[in-house]
Design an enzyme around this catalytic site. Structure first.
Site, PDB file in Angstrom:
ATOM      1  N   TRP A  39     -11.933  -6.548  -1.431  1.00 23.54           N
ATOM      2  CA  TRP A  39      -9.938  -6.853  -0.493  1.00 23.54           C
ATOM      3  C   TRP A  39      -9.898  -7.799  -1.096  1.00 23.54           C
ATOM      4  CZ3 TRP A  39     -11.837  -1.859  -0.018  1.00 23.54           C
ATOM      5  CH2 TRP A  39     -11.058  -0.939   0.826  1.00 23.54           C
ATOM      6  N   ARG A  92       5.377   4.464   6.033  1.00 24.58           N
ATOM      7  CA  ARG A  92       5.170   4.462   6.968  1.00 24.58           C
ATOM      8  C   ARG A  92       5.353   2.702   8.131  1.00 24.58           C
ATOM      9  NH1 ARG A  92      -0.900   5.415   5.661  1.00 24.58           N
ATOM     10  NH2 ARG A  92      -1.839   4.106   5.506  1.00 24.58           N
ATOM     11  N   ASP A  93       4.326   2.708   9.157  1.00 28.46           N
ATOM     12  CA  ASP A  93       4.517   1.503   9.856  1.00 28.46           C
ATOM     13  C   ASP A  93       4.069   0.526   9.169  1.00 28.46           C
ATOM     14  OD1 ASP A  93       3.267   2.606  10.993  1.00 28.46           O
ATOM     15  OD2 ASP A  93       3.377   1.949  12.768  1.00 28.46           O
ATOM     16  N   GLU A  94       3.400   0.101   7.518  1.00 30.07           N
ATOM     17  CA  GLU A  94       2.451  -0.207   7.094  1.00 30.07           C
ATOM     18  C   GLU A  94       2.872  -1.393   6.132  1.00 30.07           C
ATOM     19  OE1 GLU A  94      -1.427   1.594   7.247  1.00 30.07           O
ATOM     20  OE2 GLU A  94      -1.915  -0.652   6.707  1.00 30.07           O
ATOM     21  N   ASP A 132       1.030  -0.910  -0.092  1.00 31.66           N
ATOM     22  CA  ASP A 132       0.457   0.005  -0.369  1.00 31.66           C
ATOM     23  C   ASP A 132       1.110   0.948  -0.164  1.00 31.66           C
ATOM     24  OD1 ASP A 132       1.497  -0.705   2.227  1.00 31.66           O
ATOM     25  OD2 ASP A 132      -0.818   0.431   3.423  1.00 31.66           O
ATOM     26  N   ASP A 168      -6.322  -2.206  -2.561  1.00 30.10           N
ATOM     27  CA  ASP A 168      -5.425  -1.162  -3.340  1.00 30.10           C
ATOM     28  C   ASP A 168      -4.800  -2.020  -4.374  1.00 30.10           C
ATOM     29  OD1 ASP A 168      -5.483  -1.086  -0.309  1.00 30.10           O
ATOM     30  OD2 ASP A 168      -3.690   0.579  -0.851  1.00 30.10           O
ATOM     31  N   GLU A 227      -2.415   9.403  -0.961  1.00 27.97           N
ATOM     32  CA  GLU A 227      -3.318   7.911   0.090  1.00 27.97           C
ATOM     33  C   GLU A 227      -4.841   9.194  -0.475  1.00 27.97           C
ATOM     34  OE1 GLU A 227      -2.634   6.565   3.621  1.00 27.97           O
ATOM     35  OE2 GLU A 227      -3.416   5.549   3.013  1.00 27.97           O
ATOM     36  N   HIS A 266       1.235   5.892  -2.239  1.00 29.63           N
ATOM     37  CA  HIS A 266       0.097   5.792  -1.990  1.00 29.63           C
ATOM     38  C   HIS A 266      -0.811   5.093  -4.231  1.00 29.63           C
ATOM     39  CE1 HIS A 266      -0.734   3.535   2.390  1.00 29.63           C
ATOM     40  NE2 HIS A 266      -2.366   3.191   1.469  1.00 29.63           N
TER      41      HIS A 266
HETATM   42  C1  BGC Z   1      -3.850   1.456   3.861  1.00 30.55           C
HETATM   43  C2  BGC Z   1      -4.549   0.564   2.478  1.00 30.55           C
HETATM   44  C3  BGC Z   1      -5.789  -0.075   2.880  1.00 30.55           C
HETATM   45  C4  BGC Z   1      -6.307   0.091   4.043  1.00 30.55           C
HETATM   46  C5  BGC Z   1      -7.941  -1.057   4.499  1.00 30.55           C
HETATM   47  C6  BGC Z   1      -4.574   1.182   5.055  1.00 30.55           C
HETATM   48  O1  BGC Z   1      -4.682   2.035   6.093  1.00 30.55           O
HETATM   49  O2  BGC Z   1      -3.065   1.668   3.909  1.00 30.55           O
HETATM   50  O3  BGC Z   1      -3.897   1.082   1.732  1.00 30.55           O
HETATM   51  O4  BGC Z   1      -6.879  -0.954   1.968  1.00 30.55           O
HETATM   52  O5  BGC Z   1      -5.697   0.111   5.100  1.00 30.55           O
HETATM   53  O6  BGC Z   1      -8.292   0.207   4.142  1.00 30.55           O
END
Ligand code: BGC
Length: 907
Positions: A550, A490-492, A486, A499, A762, A783
């Site tokens: 998703w 950041r911490d993701e 995504d 996505d 994003e 994003h």
């Molecule tokens: C992510 C998204 C993801 C979403 C789910 C977010 O934190 O960055 O891109 O699809 O969470 O809603």
């Protein structure tokens, strides 16, 4: 059949002159190029028992100008040695002459199964229309280690540096291969040199289910006598910090697993593996983590740690670790690599001693630091996508990913540092601790990504759109890093499925993502829950499952890859998982409506993200769920038909009809209003084919009205946004589509461009002049999801699309919309380069079109009437390769053979 040549030059005059040649038969030489095995060029380490081969036929000047160029037959030879191949001996496989114009997905069909380590040299001869023939240069692939018993290595862990001295006999080495993987990340060196250029091997997978390995040809790196194999390991995804607060998700300590196989010219060999005989010692990498960054103390470097001759007396034995056996599978995709370097465009000192470097582009990777400072000088490098109003780096949006690298100088003159096992998403770099004023050379941006070959080029008369396109490509580059993520900062940084599915079609236009998705779709199936629900993120690290739009990536992505590359094997491989998802949805619906709760209070819809990040428009989540249930069911019915599963095709086509009926009954009013009345719900219903003809027109009208009422603005989030422009165009509402697309006030695609974005944000309002930064809790500036309009830029603005699977038949249907005067676009399909350039000059339209060999196209020329259309300056009946079909919705429609053409018409 005769072959004709037509060279189209840009200048109109030249085109006219050459047009006279069009009727002369010319046998034209062509080349067989782009030989690939499993989508990769000369790959090492193929595990597929019957690898698939592909090639392309190109005009010999690499411009497919020959009209009607087709392969009529081919012959593939696969030999176990170069010599045999040279002598036209296909001892492994001789396909014989096969009458076909297929050039891709050609399965190896040798009589004997391919064995571990088998080297395969191959070439292809093709027969072409007009009696000519063309043969390819030789290419190769090599099988990996196919049996668990082939592996002799052990998992080893150590304190930092890892090494093993080995002695080779004093006789010539014919071949040497290094097979290597890690739980974590590895870097391998042999005799003081780095092996290969792979970063972050062995790729991100669910390490409990499978681990990828890489194979390297290291023959040239070895020498007689003492040799050293050495390595470093890092945490990476395996034992480091990963998305949303997960840490050490698969394990605690990284481990290396490597096997060097040496074959001497006399046929004898050695196999040296990681085991208890390896030694370890502390390395200068004090800590390294994707989210935290890397700390490196150059004073701890051990010169010659990876070369023979080191005094190993202070080194200790490694720890050999027992690991439960898991499938080791070869790398099936392009690895992560360094892609390019970016130079600094500005240096500022917003606070004394705190230097900020602007790279001018939001990018993913790390920096190379070049300094000269006394030993012990500690430099701190921080990374950020934006600056705050004071001109210092803005890092709040990184959440728990500090993204700080530190470097302690050894004081030996000019020192160069780049981290080993971390990456950051950034445009700005802050360095503190410098002892001298920096120069632009102090910092260089090193861009990394999964090394996927670019496929698309797009430019047009509006510079803002060109910047938008650049942002889309940079968004993909930065986020296609082993898996489609995504965001990179950041911490993701997770493989978010929603996505991935909204963007996948755009991704295919930008780059050749066949191998990338071949790998990731296995991760998707690995993550699928036992009950059939696809998960929110793949590889699975927490998060939910069964979420509409998703989870549907598990159907939409394989279907898209099949559509674009004609990859039937991939479709067949994922079909069972696709079906299980549909059945899960059926079991988690009431009367085929994807309601939130069952009568007994059971959650039926995963983590409902809805039309994520939409702007003041609430699309009912049960409606999104039901619409996606219908759409995925329709795609599964089509997949079943493509795979020859006729019963399934009928069953799921019927289910689609039933869901569609339930959808209409529940959500569509008699006047065509759809519940929620949002742009997203109309766009979905139109795109997914959920409406009757009458209701379709009404939905398009309501959609246009809503956009107009918002002064030509959109209100959709991730889900709706990808369908808006395509459905408007399909409904003939091009004017609205272009107004929306060219809008630059909030919310719009060009709003971020207007405010200096170099990647897709994003949120529509990541930063606004009135409010500044959005909530830092979720505000990435890289994003790709909202960049899903790229699909429409290629398929509608330029008008390049496939007509059925694999770009074998094409559609060229450009849309010369208001506000744009020219478009230049090309797409490197699996069959070769397709070009669609158009230019409007007053009421006159010029279209330059190239259709690659072995394909045919339906070309739609916007025109008042067919009589006014010329091709190469002549009435369209006069030149070869073009056949008029009909007039349709203000387009003259032609069946066109491969070749290059210039159409001109009055609009
Ligand atoms: C992510 C998204 C993801 C979403 C789910 C977010 O934190 O960055 O891109 O699809 O969470 O809603």
């Amino acid at each position: 059949m005769k072959i004709y040549i037509m060279k189209i030059k840009i200048a109109h005059l030249a085109a006219l002159l050459l047009a006279s040649l069009a009727t002369l038969p010319v046998a034209h030489a062509a080349e067989v190029t782009h030989l690939r095995c499993e989508y990769l060029t000369n790959p090492l380490g193929i595990d597929a028992p019957q690898p698939r081969l592909s090639w392309q036929i190109e005009d010999n000047d690499h411009k497919p100008t020959t009209r009607g160029l087709q392969q009529t037959a081919y012959q593939v030879l696969v030999a176990s040695s170069q010599e045999l191949l040279q002598n036209n001996k296909g001892d492994l496989w001789d396909s014989g002459r096969v009458e076909s114009n297929n050039t891709s997905q050609i399965e190896y069909k040798g009589a004997q199964p391919l064995k571990s380590r088998q080297q395969c040299f191959w070439k292809v001869k093709t027969w072409l229309t007009g009696g000519a023939s063309a043969a390819s240069q030789p290419a190769s692939w090599e099988m990996g280690l196919l049996q668990p018993a082939d592996w002799k290595a052990k998992w080893v862990e150590g304190a930092g540096y890892l090494r093993k001295t080995l002695k080779l006999a004093a006789k010539p080495v014919a071949r040497a291969r290094l097979y290597v993987t890690a739980l974590g990340l590895y870097q391998m060196n042999i005799n003081g040199q780095r092996v290969g250029d792979v970063l972050f091997g062995p790729e991100w997978t669910d390490y409990n289910k499978r681990i990828r390995y890489q194979e390297y040809d290291v023959t040239a790196m070895l020498r007689k006598g003492d040799n050293v194999m050495a390595g470093l390991v890092g945490h990476g995804w395996y034992s480091g910090t990963i998305g949303n607060g997960h840490n050490r998700f698969w394990g605690k300590v990284p481990a290396l697993f490597a096997q060097l196989e040496v074959t001497y010219a006399d046929g004898t060999g050695e196999c040296v593996v990681t085991d208890a005989s390896w030694k370890t010692a502390a390395s200068p990498i004090l800590a390294s983590d994707f989210m935290l960054g890397e700390n490196y103390d150059a004073r701890l470097e051990v010169k010659g740690w990876d070369a023979p001759g080191l005094d190993e007396s202070a080194w200790t034995p490694v720890n050999v670790r027992e690991e439960k056996p898991r499938p080791l599978e070869s790398q099936v995709t392009e690895p992560v690599r360094k892609i390019s370097e970016i130079k600094v465009v500005a240096i500022k000192e917003p606070k004394p001693g705190c230097w900020t470097f602007d790279l001018g582009q939001n990018m993913v990777g790390y920096v190379r630091l070049k300094v000269a400072a006394p030993a012990g000088t500690k430099l701190t490098i921080r990374h950020a996508e934006m600056l705050d109003p004071e001109g210092t780096v803005y890092t709040q949006n990184l959440r728990q990913a500090p993204s700080v690298d530190t470097y302690i100088c050894k004081g030996t003159g000019v020192e160069i540092f780049q981290p080993h096992f971390t990456f950051h998403g950034f445009r700005y770099v802050e360095v503190t601790g410098l002892t001298e004023k920096p120069t632009p050379d102090t910092i260089t941006g090193i861009v990394i990504a999964s090394a996927i070959t670019p496929a698309g080029e797009f430019s047009c008369s509006d510079a803002r759109i060109n910047q938008l396109y650049s942002n889309i490509v940079w968004g993909q580059r930065g986020n296609y890093l082993s898996v489609p993520t995504d965001c990179p900062q950041r911490d993701e940084r997770l493989g978010w499925m929603g996505d991935a599915q909204v963007f996948v079609r755009t991704a295919t236009y930008n780059a050749d993502v066949a191998a990338f998705f071949t790998k990731w779709l296995v991760d998707v199936d690995d993550a699928q829950m036992a009950d059939g629900a696809f998960t929110d993120v793949c590889p699975r690290v927490g998060a939910g499952a069964g979420t509409p739009a998703w989870a549907d990536a598990g159907v939409i992505c394989p279907w898209t890859i099949y559509q674009v590359y004609g990859d039937m094997r991939l479709l067949a491989q994922h079909y069972p998982a696709m079906v299980r998802w549909i059945e899960w949805c059926r079991g988690h619906s009431i009367n085929l409506i994807r309601v939130d709760m069952s009568e007994t209070g059971k959650k039926l819809r995963g983590r409902d993200y809805g039309d994520w990040l939409s702007i003041g428009a609430d699309t009912p989540k049960d409606l999104i769920g039901t619409a996606y249930f219908a759409y995925s069911t329709k795609l599964v019915a089509q997949a079943a038909a493509a795979l020859g599963k006729t019963d399934d095709a009928a069953k799921y086509q019927q289910l689609f009809q039933d869901i569609k009926a339930a959808f209409n009954q529940k959500y569509v009013a008699a006047d065509g209003r759809i519940q929620g009345n949002t742009q997203c719900c109309y766009a979905m219903a139109l795109k997914f084919g959920l409406l009757s003809d009458e209701m379709r027109d009404k939905a398009a009208q309501y959609l246009v009205e809503d956009i107009t009422a918002k002064n030509d603005h959109l209100s959709t989030g991730f889900v709706g946004v990808s369908y808006l422009l395509p459905v408007l165009t399909q409904a003939g509402r091009t004017e609205t589509a272009f107004k929306l697309f060219l809008q630059d006030s909030f919310p719009s695609w060009l709003f971020s461009v207007k405010h200096g974005a170099t990647t897709i944000w994003e949120r529509w309002d990541g930063w606004t002049p009135d409010k500044g930064f959005q909530n830092p809790g979720m505000n990435s500036f890289n994003h790709y999801s909202l960049g899903s309009c790229g699909e429409w830029m290629f398929s509608s603005m330029a008008g390049i699309d496939t007509d059925g699977p694999g770009f074998k038949k094409l559609i060229i249907r450009p849309t010369p919309g208001e506000g744009i005067t020219w478009v230049k676009c090309s797409y490197d399909s699996i069959n070769g380069r397709i070009v669609s350039n158009w230019q409007r000059d007053g009421g006159k339209l010029t279209m330059d079109v190239t259709v690659p060999a072995n394909t045919t196209a339906t070309v739609y020329v916007p025109a008042k009437d067919a009589n006014g259309v010329t091709e190469s300056g002549q009435p369209t009946g006069k030149t070869v390769g073009v056949k008029f079909l009909c007039m349709e919705n203000h387009h003259a429609v032609y069946a066109v053979d491969s070749g290059s053409y210039r159409f001109q018409s009055a609009l």
